[in-house]
Design a protein around this motif. Structure first.
Motif, PDB file in Angstrom:
ATOM      1  N   UNK A 298       0.839  -1.203   0.000  1.00 43.44           N
ATOM      2  CA  UNK A 298       0.000   0.000   0.000  1.00 43.44           C
ATOM      3  C   UNK A 298       0.871   1.249   0.000  1.00 43.44           C
ATOM      4  N   UNK A 299       1.921   1.245   0.817  1.00 46.34           N
ATOM      5  CA  UNK A 299       2.822   2.396   0.896  1.00 46.34           C
ATOM      6  C   UNK A 299       3.514   2.629  -0.444  1.00 46.34           C
ATOM      7  N   UNK A 300       3.987   1.547  -1.080  1.00 45.72           N
ATOM      8  CA  UNK A 300       4.645   1.681  -2.382  1.00 45.72           C
ATOM      9  C   UNK A 300       3.677   2.260  -3.410  1.00 45.72           C
ATOM     10  N   UNK A 301       2.445   1.743  -3.413  1.00 48.58           N
ATOM     11  CA  UNK A 301       1.448   2.291  -4.341  1.00 48.58           C
ATOM     12  C   UNK A 301       1.253   3.782  -4.140  1.00 48.58           C
ATOM     13  N   UNK A 302       1.203   4.213  -2.878  1.00 55.45           N
ATOM     14  CA  UNK A 302       0.981   5.631  -2.600  1.00 55.45           C
ATOM     15  C   UNK A 302       2.159   6.489  -3.046  1.00 55.45           C
ATOM     16  N   UNK A 303       3.374   5.958  -2.930  1.00 59.02           N
ATOM     17  CA  UNK A 303       4.540   6.689  -3.430  1.00 59.02           C
ATOM     18  C   UNK A 303       4.490   6.820  -4.953  1.00 59.02           C
ATOM     19  N   UNK A 304       4.107   5.754  -5.614  1.00 59.36           N
ATOM     20  CA  UNK A 304       3.973   5.819  -7.067  1.00 59.36           C
ATOM     21  C   UNK A 304       2.875   6.809  -7.465  1.00 59.36           C
ATOM     22  N   UNK A 305       1.772   6.789  -6.745  1.00 60.75           N
ATOM     23  CA  UNK A 305       0.671   7.702  -7.033  1.00 60.75           C
ATOM     24  C   UNK A 305       1.121   9.158  -6.885  1.00 60.75           C
ATOM     25  N   UNK A 306       1.907   9.440  -5.825  1.00 61.08           N
ATOM     26  CA  UNK A 306       2.393  10.801  -5.614  1.00 61.08           C
ATOM     27  C   UNK A 306       3.309  11.232  -6.755  1.00 61.08           C
ATOM     28  N   UNK A 307       4.145  10.319  -7.231  1.00 61.23           N
ATOM     29  CA  UNK A 307       5.027  10.628  -8.360  1.00 61.23           C
ATOM     30  C   UNK A 307       4.218  10.908  -9.622  1.00 61.23           C
ATOM     31  N   UNK A 308       3.202  10.108  -9.859  1.00 64.32           N
ATOM     32  CA  UNK A 308       2.356  10.302 -11.041  1.00 64.32           C
ATOM     33  C   UNK A 308       1.575  11.609 -10.953  1.00 64.32           C
ATOM     34  N   UNK A 309       1.081  11.934  -9.764  1.00 66.97           N
ATOM     35  CA  UNK A 309       0.362  13.184  -9.571  1.00 66.97           C
ATOM     36  C   UNK A 309       1.265  14.386  -9.840  1.00 66.97           C
ATOM     37  N   UNK A 310       2.493  14.337  -9.359  1.00 67.56           N
ATOM     38  CA  UNK A 310       3.433  15.436  -9.590  1.00 67.56           C
ATOM     39  C   UNK A 310       3.722  15.597 -11.080  1.00 67.56           C
ATOM     40  N   UNK A 311       3.896  14.482 -11.778  1.00 69.82           N
ATOM     41  CA  UNK A 311       4.136  14.519 -13.220  1.00 69.82           C
ATOM     42  C   UNK A 311       2.959  15.131 -13.960  1.00 69.82           C
ATOM     43  N   UNK A 312       1.742  14.689 -13.606  1.00 72.72           N
ATOM     44  CA  UNK A 312       0.555  15.174 -14.309  1.00 72.72           C
ATOM     45  C   UNK A 312       0.261  16.635 -13.971  1.00 72.72           C
ATOM     46  N   UNK A 313       0.541  17.031 -12.747  1.00 71.50           N
ATOM     47  CA  UNK A 313       0.367  18.445 -12.392  1.00 71.50           C
ATOM     48  C   UNK A 313       1.297  19.337 -13.193  1.00 71.50           C
ATOM     49  N   UNK A 314       2.550  18.894 -13.341  1.00 69.28           N
ATOM     50  CA  UNK A 314       3.513  19.670 -14.115  1.00 69.28           C
ATOM     51  C   UNK A 314       3.057  19.801 -15.563  1.00 69.28           C
ATOM     52  N   UNK A 315       2.579  18.678 -16.141  1.00 72.37           N
ATOM     53  CA  UNK A 315       2.093  18.714 -17.527  1.00 72.37           C
ATOM     54  C   UNK A 315       0.861  19.611 -17.645  1.00 72.37           C
ATOM     55  N   UNK A 316      -0.029  19.541 -16.674  1.00 73.03           N
ATOM     56  CA  UNK A 316      -1.247  20.359 -16.694  1.00 73.03           C
ATOM     57  C   UNK A 316      -0.906  21.844 -16.611  1.00 73.03           C
ATOM     58  N   UNK A 317      -0.024  22.206 -15.705  1.00 67.80           N
ATOM     59  CA  UNK A 317       0.347  23.611 -15.534  1.00 67.80           C
ATOM     60  C   UNK A 317       1.083  24.146 -16.753  1.00 67.80           C
ATOM     61  N   UNK A 318       1.909  23.297 -17.350  1.00 64.91           N
ATOM     62  CA  UNK A 318       2.619  23.729 -18.553  1.00 64.91           C
ATOM     63  C   UNK A 318       1.635  23.963 -19.688  1.00 64.91           C
ATOM     64  N   UNK A 319       0.681  23.050 -19.838  1.00 68.45           N
ATOM     65  CA  UNK A 319      -0.334  23.199 -20.872  1.00 68.45           C
ATOM     66  C   UNK A 319      -1.199  24.441 -20.638  1.00 68.45           C
ATOM     67  N   UNK A 320      -1.559  24.642 -19.381  1.00 69.71           N
ATOM     68  CA  UNK A 320      -2.390  25.819 -19.034  1.00 69.71           C
ATOM     69  C   UNK A 320      -1.655  27.108 -19.309  1.00 69.71           C
ATOM     70  N   UNK A 321      -0.342  27.113 -19.037  1.00 67.19           N
ATOM     71  CA  UNK A 321       0.428  28.340 -19.280  1.00 67.19           C
ATOM     72  C   UNK A 321       0.543  28.629 -20.766  1.00 67.19           C
ATOM     73  N   UNK A 322       0.648  27.583 -21.584  1.00 65.39           N
ATOM     74  CA  UNK A 322       0.809  27.785 -23.026  1.00 65.39           C
ATOM     75  C   UNK A 322      -0.515  28.222 -23.685  1.00 65.39           C
ATOM     76  N   UNK A 323      -1.642  27.723 -23.135  1.00 64.68           N
ATOM     77  CA  UNK A 323      -2.936  28.053 -23.740  1.00 64.68           C
ATOM     78  C   UNK A 323      -3.608  29.266 -23.091  1.00 64.68           C
ATOM     79  N   UNK A 324      -3.018  29.700 -21.983  1.00 66.16           N
ATOM     80  CA  UNK A 324      -3.588  30.840 -21.281  1.00 66.16           C
ATOM     81  C   UNK A 324      -4.820  30.491 -20.492  1.00 66.16           C
ATOM     82  N   UNK A 325      -5.023  29.204 -20.295  1.00 70.14           N
ATOM     83  CA  UNK A 325      -6.211  28.768 -19.546  1.00 70.14           C
ATOM     84  C   UNK A 325      -6.040  29.053 -18.055  1.00 70.14           C
TER      85      UNK A 325
END
Length: 325
Positions: A298-325
């Motif tokens: 369970x702990x390992x899964x949560x660490x992986x989830x946190x890594x994936x969330x950080x990756x997706x947040x970075x991609x989302x923010x980058x996309x939002x900055x480029x589109x002005x959203x």
């Protein structure tokens, strides 16, 4: 020839015992991709039955593992036969484990559930009967030798405690000092109060006849008839394959061997590498090993989830900055 898989598993688990399979089942249920490397050499293989495992009491070790493999595979885990001989990598690039046949598996995280090896006293007949009528744990095997004649082989300070503990299962207990144990006056008084016999002298051999233990033979002395012998082993964490990651065994404070240190959730000193079961907890029985591994999964899964969330947040923010959203 090295066969390097292109698959990057979420988790590679090294060790296919109760701990490894329990973690694989839990991770599979979280929809993680998992590979379990199984050397096929479980520590409890000599034992006829597993005890103290609710709903599985009396099951053979082989049958328990067969059930565990089937359950883990039902959730998508890959069971890979072989022995890991080397490990490398880190939490950023991922980890690689090399098998004895040359195959290389890759994983984002690594879970070590390799268990322990038992270093037994060098007494003829002892290893032959290990896990049968030569025992070490009263909670695992005491019921099976209840009311029998039990000898406790002196191997260290804990032998006195073992003799007092096994007295719960039989009123015919003999502690063989084996030129190794020197009980104090308080120890002798306690054993006398419980009716435990004490025999001096070195143990030369165990007499086995007709496939059964018959007696303890003293050097230059008599043979003492017994039905079972209790022998404490020194235990060693199976960590030879992981020295390349900087992992080393730590001497156990109880003086009974060594283990792999982790935090309360199974994380080792190497980021991205966890451990569960007997390799990190020398006292854990089969059920406890499986339970600890399930939580570490369970702990390992949560660490992986946190890594994936950080990756997706970075991609989302980058996309939002480029589109002005």
């Amino acid at each position: 020839m090295t066969e390097r898989t292109e698959t990057m598993y979420d988790v590679v688990i090294v060790g296919g015992g109760a701990a490894g399979l329990s973690a694989a089942q839990m991770l599979g249920r979280t929809r993680r991709s998992v590979a379990v490397v199984d050397s096929g050499e479980p520590r409890n293989a000599p034992a006829e039955e597993v005890h103290g495992f609710l709903s599985r009491d009396g099951i053979s070790p082989a049958e328990l593992l067969a059930v565990g493999r089937a359950e883990a595979e039902r959730y998508g885990a890959a069971i890979v036969p072989g022995e890991v001989v080397a490990a490398a990598g880190d939490v950023h690039r991922g980890f690689e484990v090399t098998l004895d046949g040359g195959a290389v598996l890759r994983g984002r995280r690594l879970l070590i559930t390799t268990g322990l090896t038992d270093e037994l006293p060098d007494i003829p007949g002892l290893r032959e009967r290990w896990g049968k009528d030569v025992l070490h744990c009263p909670f695992c095997h005491g019921w099976e030798v209840r009311d029998q004649v039990i000898g406790v082989l002196g191997t260290g300070p804990w032998s006195v405690h073992q003799s007092l503990l096994f007295r719960q299962w039989s009123n015919n207990i003999t502690l063989f000092l084996n030129n190794t144990v020197t009980p104090g006056d308080g120890d002798l008084e306690q054993m006398a109060a419980r009716g435990i016999k004490v025999v001096e002298g070195a143990v030369e051999t165990l007499r086995v006849e007709g496939g059964f233990l018959r007696g303890v033979v003293l050097a230059g002395g008599p043979e003492v008839a017994v039905d079972a012998v209790v022998a404490g082993s020194r235990v060693h964490a199976r960590l030879g394959a992981f020295t390349g990651l900087g992992l080393r065994a730590t001497p156990h404070p109880m003086g009974i061997g060594d283990y792999l240190e982790t935090d309360a959730e199974g994380a080792t000193a190497v980021p991205g590498v966890w451990a569960a079961g007997n390799v990190t907890d020398l006292r854990a029985q089969v059920l406890a090993s499986a339970a600890s591994a399930a939580w570490t999964a369970v702990v390992i899964n949560n660490h992986l989830m946190a890594e994936e969330l950080e990756r997706d947040l970075l991609a989302y923010r980058t996309s939002a900055a480029l589109t002005g959203a």
